[in-house]
Design an enzyme around this catalytic site. Structure first.
Site, PDB file in Angstrom:
ATOM      1  CE  LYS A  10       0.610   1.455   4.260  1.00 35.13           C
ATOM      2  NZ  LYS A  10       1.122   2.654   4.715  1.00 35.13           N
ATOM      3  CB  SER A 104      -0.160  -4.963   7.622  1.00 32.28           C
ATOM      4  OG  SER A 104       0.178  -3.998   8.456  1.00 32.28           O
ATOM      5  CB  ALA A 105       0.416  -7.463   2.214  1.00 35.16           C
ATOM      6  CG  ASP A 137      -1.138  -0.032   8.348  1.00 37.07           C
ATOM      7  OD1 ASP A 137      -1.611   0.757   8.512  1.00 37.07           O
ATOM      8  OD2 ASP A 137       0.289   0.117   7.812  1.00 37.07           O
TER       9      ASP A 137
END
Length: 299
Positions: A10, A104-105, A137
């Site tokens: 992101k 976070s991904a 996130d």
């Protein structure tokens, strides 16, 4: 049995930060845009929980239970009364400690993969609830596209995007700790009146219209002064990207990755080449957005 999930990076096209709350967090108006740099998380049945990782800077990724992917597996297993006995393999392509939500991904990817592997049938709301417990996130990594994150960033409102935005990302030689950047934000703002964070109407309109020039005029990151204070060399990278023809330049999230919005793919290639030649960064990547959120590839 195994399941693989692909999850995007992101960029924060707006990161408005409020004053520190009593719990230590900050209220945010965080406009996320998912971009086409991806990690892939493969979850395989195993005798015990373990994590492996391959790809650029994989040696920096923790392989114990502090890893967000491992924490996601444990959280889902605990809710459904089972043991988190899986092998989590992360194929890394999102920069590590780069302000692009790579960790976070991986958490969101592991959560979706474990749900598919175990057949837990978790609802979207349950998955988002676990994501919010894991980190601010993580919910957006699950959802992708574009969204406004409020609260500490975990409360998401999807946003309309009217076109494709092209970006160049320059990775720094070194990392920045997100908590350290927020502490520096607090230090720099000490004694000043910090306004409530709100999303920019001009920015939301530019996203909806797919207008890169208008978006370039509206992007902002309240953490950028703190990131530059801790990592002054980033100013040279930002200047090099602007000189190469980027429409705008900003630190991505808490950094130290720097993000450059450009008009089109041809401009992205030109800016990327000049940034590589500038000697102000370690490596350069191009990507466009919006990109889809966590997606099951196979199993």
């Amino acid at each position: 049995m195994s399941v693989t999930v692909r999850v995007p990076a992101k960029v924060n096209v707006q990161l408005a930060v409020g004053a520190a709350r009593p719990d230590g967090y900050h209220d945010l108006a965080n406009v996320f845009l998912a971009v086409g740099l991806y990690d892939e998380v493969t979850v395989t049945e195993a005798d015990a929980l373990r994590v492996t990782c391959a790809g650029p800077d994989a040696h920096q990724v923790p392989l114990d239970r502090t890893n967000l992917a491992a924490r996601a597996a444990v959280a889902l297993a605990e809710r459904h009364g089972r043991s988190p006995d899986v092998h989590l393999h992360i194929a890394k392509d999102i920069p590590v400690a780069g302000g692009m939500a790579g960790g976070s991904a991986d958490g969101a990817g592991a959560l979706l993969a474990c749900d598919a592997l175990w057949g837990t049938g978790a609802s979207r709301d349950e998955l988002l609830d676990i994501c919010a417990e894991l980190g601010s996130d993580v919910p957006f990594s699950l959802v992708g596209g574009a969204a406004l994150g409020t609260g500490r960033g975990e409360k998401l409102t999807p946003l309309e995007v009217g076109g494709t935005f092209h970006w160049v990302f320059a990775m720094a030689d070194g990392g920045l700790s997100t908590p350290a950047v927020f502490r520096e934000f607090d230090r720099l703002g000490e004694g000043t009146d910090i306004p409530e964070p709100v999303a920019s109407p001009d920015l939301l309109d530019a996203l909806a219209k797919g207008d890169p020039e208008a978006l370039a005029a509206a992007v902002s990151n309240d953490l950028q002064p703190a990131a530059l204070s801790l990592f002054p060399a980033l100013a040279d990278t930002l200047a090099a990207g602007r000189a190469a023809g980027a429409l705008t330049a900003l630190v991505s999230g808490s950094g130290p990755t720097t993000a450059f919005l450009v008009r089109d793919a041809e401009s992205a290639a030109k800016v990327a080449a000049e940034l590589r030649a500038s000697g102000t960064c370690r490596t350069v990547r191009t990507a466009s957005g919006p990109a889809p959120g966590a997606t099951v590839l196979g199993g």
